[in-house]
Scaffold this motif. Structure first.
Motif, PDB file in Angstrom:
ATOM      1  N   MET A 107       0.830  -1.208   0.000  1.00  0.00           N
ATOM      2  CA  MET A 107       0.000   0.000   0.000  1.00  0.00           C
ATOM      3  C   MET A 107       0.861   1.254   0.000  1.00  0.00           C
ATOM      4  O   MET A 107       1.544   1.545  -0.969  1.00  0.00           O
ATOM      5  CB  MET A 107      -0.971  -0.070   1.175  1.00  0.00           C
ATOM      6  N   SER A 108       0.849   2.002   1.079  1.00  0.00           N
ATOM      7  CA  SER A 108       1.461   3.326   1.056  1.00  0.00           C
ATOM      8  C   SER A 108       2.978   3.260   1.023  1.00  0.00           C
ATOM      9  O   SER A 108       3.611   2.270   1.402  1.00  0.00           O
ATOM     10  CB  SER A 108       1.003   4.134   2.269  1.00  0.00           C
ATOM     11  N   LEU A 109       3.540   4.372   0.587  1.00  0.00           N
ATOM     12  CA  LEU A 109       4.958   4.521   0.348  1.00  0.00           C
ATOM     13  C   LEU A 109       5.378   5.890   0.853  1.00  0.00           C
ATOM     14  O   LEU A 109       4.644   6.867   0.705  1.00  0.00           O
ATOM     15  CB  LEU A 109       5.190   4.409  -1.166  1.00  0.00           C
ATOM     16  N   GLU A 110       6.547   5.967   1.487  1.00  0.00           N
ATOM     17  CA  GLU A 110       7.114   7.256   1.860  1.00  0.00           C
ATOM     18  C   GLU A 110       8.625   7.181   1.666  1.00  0.00           C
ATOM     19  O   GLU A 110       9.230   6.100   1.806  1.00  0.00           O
ATOM     20  CB  GLU A 110       6.766   7.619   3.301  1.00  0.00           C
ATOM     21  N   VAL A 111       9.205   8.305   1.309  1.00  0.00           N
ATOM     22  CA  VAL A 111      10.640   8.386   1.043  1.00  0.00           C
ATOM     23  C   VAL A 111      11.288   9.213   2.136  1.00  0.00           C
ATOM     24  O   VAL A 111      10.758  10.253   2.542  1.00  0.00           O
ATOM     25  CB  VAL A 111      10.887   9.000  -0.354  1.00  0.00           C
ATOM     26  N   ASP A 112      12.420   8.753   2.630  1.00  0.00           N
ATOM     27  CA  ASP A 112      13.120   9.466   3.686  1.00  0.00           C
ATOM     28  C   ASP A 112      13.590  10.828   3.174  1.00  0.00           C
ATOM     29  O   ASP A 112      14.044  10.948   2.032  1.00  0.00           O
ATOM     30  CB  ASP A 112      14.329   8.647   4.155  1.00  0.00           C
ATOM     31  N   PRO A 113      13.480  11.887   4.006  1.00  0.00           N
ATOM     32  CA  PRO A 113      13.963  13.207   3.583  1.00  0.00           C
ATOM     33  C   PRO A 113      15.443  13.207   3.206  1.00  0.00           C
ATOM     34  O   PRO A 113      15.884  14.051   2.432  1.00  0.00           O
ATOM     35  CB  PRO A 113      13.702  14.081   4.809  1.00  0.00           C
TER      36      PRO A 113
END
Length: 391
Positions: A107-113
């Motif tokens: 499902m969801s995805l996030e990228v490290d800053p």
């Protein structure tokens, strides 16, 4: 593994559908809150829509990474893709480790800053537990070459049933915390049970997976409770941080009242569908003990099936759209733009005709240049990754 067909396949420039007072919820604000046209808005530009990749199947989320590339998750195939230079290619990813059932999968995805340096990204996904069980969990990965290497499981044990109401949205806030919106797994007691991770917005340290030290129940004896930022949710599908730092969620309703909520630390958002799983109860039940946080927007009856959301940044030719919350709509098949004032009060809405041409919209993400990235959710290999910009 085959590369998917991609490229700038479609370009549309379409005018705007009018917003009218008292319209059905698909075309304007809910009848119960600040109905009427958005009279304060500046001129609204026509929108240009380009297809960046086609032939996708239930793409759940998209995030920009370095070099102008985009990471994309597919829910049912549990594939991770990189879109780069007109081509969408699968990443070497352990799809077999993802539990897929109903609304749950990759499902969801996030990228490290700090992705440019550490190559880290995060997924929210179904997983397998000992003894043939399942859960929903958040995983940390490192993208190395064309492969995703696991770093660690940050947090798991989110409740599941058939796969219904699996959530699950990720957001790295500007203070560095990782927020996780979860679903209630269609179990009536989960949303207000602080020992359950279902029906919540959680907040944790993205490096260690530990509960964020500023959480409202950070010193609780129960570990799950220490993760809770807000509770009383049904199925959180969107999280977005406004320019003023406030965090907003998008939640799918029952047969009525999809919601957009302004999150308050420790807030109870009032969903308590008991006994059993009684979906006739209000999405925000003000008769419950304590204080319940009222929605800042709700669809009324029927629902639209709202999903991902992003705030439109100022500049870049967005005109009157600047500062609005762009919300993907699945059943209603459009993108809904909502305007809120500085106090979080609904002031109006727009539904551009240009974004009614692609069926169900799952994710809405802000690109580095201020454009919006959308994924469609129509299935059967007919889905697209879209880029939206003002003309």
């Amino acid at each position: 593994m085959r590369a998917l067909s991609a490229g700038l396949l479609t370009t549309l420039v379409v005018g705007l559908a009018p917003a009218s007072a008292g319209a059905a919820p698909l075309d304007g604000p809910p009848r119960t809150a600040a109905s009427g046209p958005d009279r304060a808005a500046k001129a609204l530009p026509a929108l240009r829509v380009r297809t960046l990749a086609s032939g996708l199947d239930h793409p759940w989320d998209v995030k920009p990474i370095t070099g102008g590339r985009l990471l994309v998750t597919e829910r049912d195939s549990a594939r991770l893709l990189v879109v780069d230079g007109g081509t969408a290619r699968p990443v070497d990813f352990p799809s077999g480790s993802v539990w897929v059932s109903g609304e749950t999968g990759l499902m969801s995805l996030e990228v490290d800053p700090d992705f440019a340096d550490n190559k880290r990204f995060y997924t929210c996904q179904g997983g397998f537990t000992g003894g043939g069980g399942h859960d929903v969990r958040v995983m940390a990965w490192k993208l190395k070459g064309g492969a995703a290497k696991p770093v660690r499981k940050l947090v798991g044990g989110f409740p599941v049933s058939s796969g219904r109401h699996g959530g699950c949205k990720l957001l790295v806030a500007r203070n560095g915390a990782l927020l996780v919106g979860t679903g209630d797994a269609a179990v009536g007691t989960n949303p207000r049970d602080l020992r359950s991770l279902g029906g919540k917005v959680l907040r944790l340290d993205r490096r260690t997976g530990k509960p964020w030290p500023g959480n409202p129940f950070a010193k609780a004896g129960n570990r799950n409770k220490r993760y809770v930022f807000t509770y009383g949710h049904r199925n959180v599908q969107g999280l977005a941080q406004r320019a003023d730092g406030s965090i907003w969620s998008v939640e799918q309703g029952t047969y009525r009242d999809d919601e957009v909520n302004l999150l308050k630390r420790g807030g109870d958002y009032g969903y308590h569908p008991v006994p059993g799983y009684n979906e006739d109860v209000p999405m925000t039940d003000q008769s419950l003990p304590g204080e319940q946080q009222a929605a800042r927007w709700r669809s009324g009856d029927p629902t639209l099936a709202t999903s991902g959301a992003a705030w439109v940044r100022g500049g870049g030719g967005w005109g009157g759209y600047a500062g609005m919350l762009a919300v993907g709509v699945q059943k209603g098949q459009r993108v809904l733009f909502l305007r809120f004032d500085a106090r979080g009060r609904l002031k109006g809405s727009r539904t551009p005709a240009a974004l009614r041409e692609f069926g169900r919209i799952r994710s809405v993400v802000s690109a580095p240049d201020g454009d919006l990235l959308l994924t469609t959710d129509n299935g059967d290999g007919q889905d697209r990754l879209l880029r939206v910009s003002p003309r």
